[in-house]
Enzyme design. Structure first.
Site, PDB file in Angstrom:
ATOM      1  N   ASP A  54       0.806  -1.219   0.000  1.00 52.58           N
ATOM      2  CA  ASP A  54       0.000   0.000   0.000  1.00 52.58           C
ATOM      3  C   ASP A  54       0.836   1.265   0.000  1.00 52.58           C
ATOM      4  O   ASP A  54       0.315   2.359  -0.199  1.00 52.58           O
ATOM      5  CB  ASP A  54      -0.858   0.032   1.278  1.00 52.58           C
TER       6      ASP A  54
HETATM    7  C1  BGC Z   1       0.298   1.453   6.115  1.00 48.24           C
HETATM    8  C2  BGC Z   1      -0.063   0.211   5.366  1.00 48.24           C
HETATM    9  C3  BGC Z   1      -1.553   0.113   5.252  1.00 48.24           C
HETATM   10  C4  BGC Z   1      -2.148   1.392   4.694  1.00 48.24           C
HETATM   11  C5  BGC Z   1      -3.650   1.309   4.714  1.00 48.24           C
HETATM   12  C6  BGC Z   1      -0.352   2.670   5.500  1.00 48.24           C
HETATM   13  O1  BGC Z   1      -0.078   3.801   6.270  1.00 48.24           O
HETATM   14  O2  BGC Z   1       1.692   1.594   6.153  1.00 48.24           O
HETATM   15  O3  BGC Z   1       0.453  -0.934   6.009  1.00 48.24           O
HETATM   16  O4  BGC Z   1      -1.901  -0.957   4.439  1.00 48.24           O
HETATM   17  O5  BGC Z   1      -1.729   2.502   5.439  1.00 48.24           O
HETATM   18  O6  BGC Z   1      -4.299   2.377   4.215  1.00 48.24           O
HETATM   19  C1  NOJ Z   2      -1.664  -3.626   5.426  1.00 51.47           C
HETATM   20  C2  NOJ Z   2      -2.850  -3.668   4.537  1.00 51.47           C
HETATM   21  O1  NOJ Z   2      -3.967  -4.046   5.282  1.00 51.47           O
HETATM   22  C3  NOJ Z   2      -2.634  -4.641   3.398  1.00 51.47           C
HETATM   23  O2  NOJ Z   2      -3.726  -4.620   2.539  1.00 51.47           O
HETATM   24  C4  NOJ Z   2      -1.365  -4.309   2.677  1.00 51.47           C
HETATM   25  O3  NOJ Z   2      -1.182  -5.267   1.691  1.00 51.47           O
HETATM   26  C5  NOJ Z   2      -0.186  -4.273   3.619  1.00 51.47           C
HETATM   27  N1  NOJ Z   2      -0.458  -3.368   4.684  1.00 51.47           N
HETATM   28  C6  NOJ Z   2       1.115  -3.861   2.942  1.00 51.47           C
HETATM   29  O4  NOJ Z   2       1.102  -2.519   2.624  1.00 51.47           O
END
Ligand code: BGC
Ligand code: NOJ
Length: 822
Positions: free
Chosen positions: A492
């Site tokens: 993400d």
């Molecule tokens: C986080 C990710 C997460 C995303 C969700 C980010 O700030 O680092 O792990 O999946 O937010 O929106």
């Molecule tokens: C947490 C999110 O929930 C997931 O969808 C994503 O793949 C991982 N972070 C990695 O960014």
């Protein structure tokens, strides 16, 4: 250093001191009514949706930690302490007065907190009976003194005004709307019931309530906290009732206990929906209809029902866990596979990434990508619920194959604020459906008519949704023929079209570039994996044209990956908006990423030409630490406009080079595919929380569940975990260890048994219920090597797939010999 121990027999983790490094939590509930509870009784409850229907208030990110909970206070009406009145909390918080004894048992769906102080022993068991929309607090208190004890017991919850976001932001309105009614000692929280709500909350008690408060400040006193309520000091309640401010439920019960006497007091906190035409018993006076609650109190608020329902809860978990039980030489494998990993998978199934102690229950609903992956570890537990979830998820897909990134559990509608365009999303649906079909052989699901974007009239069979998911990737290829990344893919934080220099912008939803250049090798690998999963589905579903199409398209994508996405020793991660590689040796930082090494090998790339081995060796050499495999190296030391959020984190945290645990099982699976059981098990044990229990002071999160991340080697707190519970790590580790290391793998035509036996193991046993048949499996090493000989009910079968037996076959005895005898 440990703060407790595993009680495997009773399937509990027992915490022996209340001041754990962080609150160590558990979940209550299973269908609609849920709660989070910490080892000191902090937490909150909600109905279906932690944002929209929250019953009790919790203060996230507060100092002190963990404020808001299911509180009980004991007041010793005779004794004094240093001239002050003597009172304490049997769960330590919120009073935090030292207890002579303390133990918190987190079990499956219940938490029991035992304590003793001043020779008064207490035990509180918190749980939600199966199928009910209320929770019990079963409180037992024993006087171990030689003389009688004159005690009062107080319950205390703070009500949330339903919408948890509004509750914490819109004070100009909220501080005037709180309303309660009290009748026969039951406190009814009815804020907004007079107008559009048809539900209220209630707090009932099995004992005679001699006093109460429903106004927080009346209970606490001005400028005082939950640790020192004025009412506990004076012992006097004022029966506060006025509307507005902060409604609470505080009940006072008097307990006069003879020496050795035990009393039992049961509290019931619940959610009640009422038919709209029967909302009031007296509409003129706006008196709420309490009949349904009165009936519940009559039927259920008694020790007999409570004792039965906790047994039912335990039996229900026993039968779920019984579906897969293993006995290996490694206690950490056994503990996680048999108990805690499926338990955590249930939590991720129920809450996706919405409500934990790191997820506020407000920001994120059910993630499309997340929930599809969670299903991979859940589907064998309750396939019927997996089926329903798949159909709900598919209904948030859009007609061109894209998907809403999230939906709200209460409405099941796609979340407009977050929207779509995470280009990996649709592909995960293919993986979850494939897992469902392999587990159940219920091919009817593919014929289910499912709308797009929940719009009536747009229904098509689920099968078409799967084709759309794959076509979406093919319709969105970039200049080199690799898939366009969109806002982000699985990672993400790899926001290659974001280019944000404005602190107010969301990395996830801002797109400042056209999005026609940046490509993802990860999505390419995921596409190949999903397309190759789809081929047998198309064949069995009598659609040979599509099968042929995906054979060709997967091969073509594979060629593109070799042409564009191979860096010489590992897979490149992506190409940015300038067409420059990300995760390549030519980069200054972020030269290698873990994700494409895992997913591409899982998709079958490089298994025969030695390149998979090369990529996995690069993982070992560059990404492995004692605490697990980090996501990338070198970590980004500054912010890169063209990369986005990933470079916003300090080195070693989150996506910027932490051990992002979700990705580790992909490497375990890849190693297993290459037959390397030792490496797979080694990586597995590095992040297995039970194997990390001894270093709890470093790990800090719960030792019984996975955390999303463990700080990487670039971080000053290397080894410290964060974001426990709600993470795809749970499902993927379950898949990696059970299907790929232990090798018990459902397939369309039957059950495959193909372990990659670690060299230190002589063998292991598994009991697996699969499509109604119990497989009693013994794996045993007969010599060196990894050859497998599978013997079913005494006869050797060719290969490792045990074809589905005739209906009615209750059990099968399976013996698998590993290696070549002498
Ligand atoms: C986080 C990710 C997460 C995303 C969700 C980010 O700030 O680092 O792990 O999946 O937010 O929106
Ligand atoms: C947490 C999110 O929930 C997931 O969808 C994503 O793949 C991982 N972070 C990695 O960014």
């Amino acid at each position: 250093m440990k703060f407790g121990y595993f009680d495997d027999q009773n399937r509990e983790y027992v915490i022996q001191r209340p001041d754990t490094p962080l609150p160590w939590i558990n979940y209550l509930g299973n269908e609609n009514y849920f709660g989070i509870i910490s080892n000191t009784a902090g937490g909150y409850s909600f109905y279906q949706d932690a944002r929209l229907r929250r019953l009790t208030r919790f203060r996230y990110n507060n100092a002190p930690l963990d404020v808001g909970g299911r509180y009980l206070y004991i007041r010793d009406n005779q004794a004094q302490m240093n001239g002050d009145s003597l009172y304490w909390s049997p769960s330590w918080q919120p009073v935090c007065r030292t207890l002579d004894q303390y133990a918190c048992h987190h079990g499956l769906g219940y938490t029991r907190i035992n304590s003793q102080k001043c020779q008064i022993e207490c035990q509180a068991v918190y749980f939600i009976p199966l199928g009910q929309d209320f929770e019990f607090w079963n409180f037992q208190i024993t006087n171990h003194r030689k003389e009688p004890a004159d005690l009062s017991l107080f319950s205390a919850v703070e009500f949330c005004l339903w919408d948890a976001w509004d509750d914490q932001t819109n004070f100009q309105r909220n501080l005037s709307i709180g309303e309660v009614e009290v009748e026969k000692g039951v406190i009814y929280h009815k804020t907004e019931y007079r107008e559009r709500r048809d539900h209220y909350a209630f707090l009932a008690c099995s004992h005679s309530v001699v006093g109460y408060e429903t106004q927080r400040e009346a209970f606490l006193g001005p400028y005082r906290g939950w640790d020192s309520p004025q009412v506990l000091e004076s012992g006097q309640t004022s029966q506060s009732l006025s509307p507005g401010w902060q409604p609470v439920g505080v009940q006072k019960v008097n307990l006069a206990l003879k020496p050795g006497e035990t009393a039992r007091v049961i509290f019931m906190l619940g959610y009640q929906k009422v038919d709209r035409d029967q909302k009031f018993t007296d509409p003129d006076l706006q008196v709420i209809n309490k009949k349904p609650v009165q009936k519940k109190i009559k039927d259920y608020l008694n020790g007999e029902f409570l004792d039965e329902s906790i047994q039912d809860l335990k039996r229900s978990w026993d039968s779920l866990l019984d579906i897969f039980q293993v006995n290996t030489p490694d206690v950490h494998v056994n503990r996680l596979v048999n108990i805690w990993n499926p338990y955590q998978v249930m939590a991720t199934f129920n809450f996706s990434r919405s409500a934990s102690y790191f997820e506020s229950g407000i920001g994120r609903g059910m993630g499309f990508r997340d929930s599809n992956q969670d299903l991979l570890g859940f589907v064998h537990l309750i396939p019927e619920r997996a089926r329903e979830r798949i159909l709900d998820l598919a209904a948030t897909q859009l007609e061109d194959g894209r998907a809403y990134h999230q939906y709200q559990p209460l409405t099941k509608r796609g979340n407009d604020a977050v929207g779509s365009d995470f280009n990996d999303d649709p592909l995960w649906l293919v993986l979850s459906v494939a897992a469902y079909l392999k587990e159940t052989a219920d091919w009817t699901i593919l014929e289910e008519l499912v709308p797009y974007d929940n719009q009536p009239g747009t229904e098509e069979p689920l099968y078409s949704h799967l084709l759309q998911s794959l076509e979406f990737t093919l319709d969105h290829l970039g200049p080199q023929g690799l898939p366009l990344i969109g806002r982000a893919d699985w990672n993400d934080c790899l926001n290659l079209n974001c280019f944000s220099s404005d602190p107010g912008q969301s990395f996830q939803t801002t797109t400042n570039q056209g999005g026609r250049t940046a490509e993802s090798v990860f999505i390419a690998g995921l596409f190949i994996l999903a397309a190759r999963e789809m081929i047998p589905i198309c064949e069995i579903f009598a659609d040979p044209d599509s099968a042929l199409r995906y054979i060709k398209q997967a091969d073509k994508m594979e060629e593109t990956v070799w042409d564009q996405g191979w860096d010489g020793n590992w897979f490149i991660r992506a190409f940015d908006d300038f067409g420059a590689p990300v995760g390549s040796k030519v980069c200054q930082e972020g030269q290698i990423f873990i994700e494409p090494q895992g997913i591409c090998v899982m998709a079958g790339l490089g298994l025969r030409n030695g390149k998979a081995r090369k990529a996995l060796d690069a993982v070992t050499n560059r990404l492995a630490t004692d605490h697990g495999l980090v996501l990338l190296q070198p970590a980004y030391s500054r912010y890169y406009l063209n990369l986005g959020e990933i470079s916003s984190y300090p080195p070693g945290y989150k996506e910027n080079g932490s051990i992002f645990c979700h990705t580790n099982p992909w490497i375990m699976i890849a190693e297993a595919l290459l037959g390397n059981g030792d490496a797979a098990l080694d990586y597995y044990l590095r992040i297995n929380p039970s194997a990390r229990e001894e270093i709890s002071e470093i790990h800090r999160c719960e030792p019984y569940v996975y955390a999303q991340m463990i700080a990487g080697r670039d971080a000053p707190t290397h080894g410290e975990a964060k974001n426990s519970w709600l993470t795809g790590t749970a499902a993927w580790n379950f898949v990696a260890v059970t299907q790929w290391i232990l090798g018990i793998r459902p397939d369309y035509q039957g059950l495959i048994i193909a372990p990659v036996l670690p060299s230190g193991w002589d063998g292991f046993q598994v009991k697996r219920t699969f499509r109604g048949t119990i497989y009693n499996i013994t794996i045993t090493r007969v010599g060196p090597g990894s050859d497998l000989q599978v013997i079913v009910n005494g006869s050797e079968i060719p290969g490792t797939l045990i074809p589905q037996p005739d209906p009615g076959v209750k059990d099968l005895e399976v013996l698998v010999k590993v290696g070549s005898p002498g």
